[in-house]
Design an enzyme around this catalytic site. Sequence first.
Site, short mmCIF file in Angstrom:
data_model
loop_
_atom_site.label_atom_id
_atom_site.label_comp_id
_atom_site.label_asym_id
_atom_site.label_seq_id
_atom_site.Cartn_x
_atom_site.Cartn_y
_atom_site.Cartn_z
CD GLU A 270 -18.51 -14.81 -27.75
OE1 GLU A 270 -19.31 -14.15 -27.07
OE2 GLU A 270 -17.30 -14.85 -27.53
CG ASP A 274 -14.36 -16.17 -29.19
OD1 ASP A 274 -14.43 -15.02 -28.73
OD2 ASP A 274 -15.01 -17.14 -28.74
CB SER A 475 -16.11 -13.09 -25.42
OG SER A 475 -17.04 -12.08 -25.60
#
Length: 563
Positions: A270, A274, A475
Site C-alpha cells: 500500500e 501510493d 488506493s
Amino acid sequence: MNTLLTFSISLLFSSSVWSGYLEYDQDVLIPDDWTHVGPVDPTEELELTFALKQQNIDQVEEILRRVSDPDSYAYGQYLTLQEVSSLVSPSELTQKVVHHWLRSHGITNCLTVHTQDFLQCTMTAEVAETLLPGSKFKRYTRNGQSVVRSAAPYSVHDDVHQHLDFVGGLHRLPPKGQDLSKASNRKQKQSEAGVHLGVTPAVLRARYNLTAADVGTAPDNSQAVAQFLEQYYSPADLSEFMGIYGRSFKHLSKVDRVVGTQGAGKAGIEASLDIEYIMSTGANISTWFFTNPGRHESQEPFLQWMVLLSNMSDLPWVHTVSYGDDEDSLSTAYMTRINTEFKKAGIRGISLLFASGDSGAGCRHLGKEQNSFRPSFPASSPYVTTVGGTSFKNPFKLTYEVTDYISGGGFSNVFKMPDYQASAVEGYLKSVAAALPPKTYFNTSGRAYPDLAALSDNYWVVINRVPVPWVSGTSASTPVVGGMLSLINDQRLLKGLPALGFLNPRLYQLKGQALFDVTEGCHLSCLDEQVQGKGFCAAPSWDPVTGWGTPNYPELLAALLTD
Ligand SMILES: *[C@@H]1O[C@H](CO)[C@@H](O)[C@H](O)[C@H]1NC(C)=O
Ligand SMILES: *[C@@H]1O[C@H](CO)[C@@H](O)[C@H](O)[C@H]1NC(C)=O
Ligand SMILES: *[C@@H]1O[C@H](CO)[C@@H](O)[C@H](O)[C@H]1NC(C)=O
Ligand SMILES: *[C@@H]1O[C@H](CO)[C@@H](O)[C@H](O)[C@H]1NC(C)=O
C-alpha cells in the site's frame, strides 16, 4: 423508605450515565479479527485525544463555500493556520473547564495544537478509567499488531460534556489494509490468455494525455500521501521503481519529507503503491509521506494525522489518503468533528482526496435476509474529493475505461447531499430510474460519491526490490488523481493563482467537461437474492460508481487554469 431510596438512586445513576455519553452511537464491539489477550496493567501509560468544542463552526462552513465556489468573489482567498485558529479556538470557558477537569484527575502531561481545539494527554490506564466512567481498557492483537482499547462505552462528567466533541483513543481500531495482493488475484487467469500489459507510469501518462513537458516546475508546490497501516515505503524501492518506469519523464526519486515514524512494520504494498504513483503523475513535485504519527499504541492514527494538520502551518497543497471505515460503525459526533477538520483544511486551500473503497456499494446485514448497502467514511464526507476506480475495456490495450467492479460508491446515511452535487445526482437517479437497486438499499438524500475516478486495476509496483504486477484498488487511483491535481496547482501557482483547494464545487460545475465519461459496468454489493451482487451501474454523466469519470489532463488543466 427503602423503595424511595432505590428509586432516587437509580434516577441519579441513569441521569449521570446518559447525559455523560459523547458518542452514544459509536460501535464499541471489537471485531472478530482482533484477539483479546488480557487486561492492561493499571499503571500502563495511554495517550488519549480530547476534541474540545470549537467556536464559529457555521462561519467555517460559510467560508469554505465562498473560497471554493469559483463564482464567489472570495474564491481562492484562503486563510492561514493563524487565521483558522482565531476563528475556531475553543472559548476560554471551554479551555478552563476541560483543563480543570483533567488537572483534578492529576493529568498534566498534555500537548495542545495551534488551533487549541485538541489536547493529547498521557495518563495511566487507571486514571483514564476514573476520568471516563464506563471505560475498561484491555489489550487486543491482530497479526502482530497490539492495541489498547475499551470495549465498553465511556462517559464524561456532566460539567465537561458540553465542552467536548469526543475523546479519541478508546474505541476505533486501526484500519485493516486492503488485501491488495489478494485483490489482484482476481484477474490472474486472464494473463494466461495473452500478453501482460499492466498499468505503469507510462501507461497512465499516455491514457491521461500527459506529455513529457507535464511535470512540476513551481518551486513552492508540494503533495503528500498519508497512510496508517504501520507500513513504510522503502526509499530503495521508490528509487528502483523510478529507474525502471520513469525513463520517459522528468521525476524525483526521493521523498522530501517523512512526517511520523517509519518503522515497526515491513515495506508495504500500500505504502509503495501510493508513493510510487503520486510521484509518477505528479512528477518532479516535492512529495511528503505522512505515516503513523503515534508514539503510543492507544492512538487512532487517522485522528492523529488530523490533529497534526491543525498543528502545521506549512502543508502540501494536495493530500491523498487510502483509509476508510464503515460509516455505520462510527459515532455521529466523531464524523461531524472530522468533517469540521476537513473544512478547516479546505479553507486553508488544501485538497483532500480519499479512496472510495474497494467493496463497491458494500453490504450491511440488517437482519434475516435483510441487507442494505454500506457507505464508507471519509469517502462519504461532503467535504473531501472521493476517487473511484476503473479498468481498461481491454486489459491488454490502451482502450477506453470501464467500471472496476470493486470501485466504492453510493450514498451517505449520515450526511445530507451537498448543493454542489444535487443536480448531477438527480440527473443520474432520473436517467437510470428503472435500473436502480431496490430503494431499501440506499438513501438518495445523502451525500453521493465518488466524485471522479482513475484506473485502479492491474498496477505494477516495486516492493522489496522486485516489480510486482496485478496490484489493484482505489488506493491506486487516488494518488494518480492527486498527482494530476498537483500538476494543475503547479501551473496555477506559476501564474500567481491560488491552489485549487476543496475541488468539488468547481468539479461539479464542469459537468463532466475535461473528463473521460465512464458509462459501462456495475460495481459489486450484497450477495443476496434481491440484488445478486450488483450495486450501482455507471451511466452517461455523473454516477455513484465512477463519479464524473477520469481526467483528460490537458483539458482539465485548461478548465481549471482560469481564476
Ligand atoms: C504542536 O506544535 C508545537 C510546536 O510547534 C508543539 O510544542 C506541540 O507539542 C505540538 N502538538 C502536538 C499535539 O504534537
Ligand atoms: C487525449 O486522449 C484521448 C484518448 O486517449 C484522445 O482521443 C485525445 O485526442 C487526446 N488529446 C486531447 C488533447 O484531448
Ligand atoms: C523540476 O522542478 C524544479 C523546481 O522544483 C525546477 O526548477 C525544474 O526546472 C523542474 N524540472 C523540469 C524538467 O521541469
Ligand atoms: C438518510 O440520510 C439522511 C441524511 O442525508 C438521514 O437523515 C436519514 O436518517 C437517512 N436514512 C436512513 C434510513 O439511514
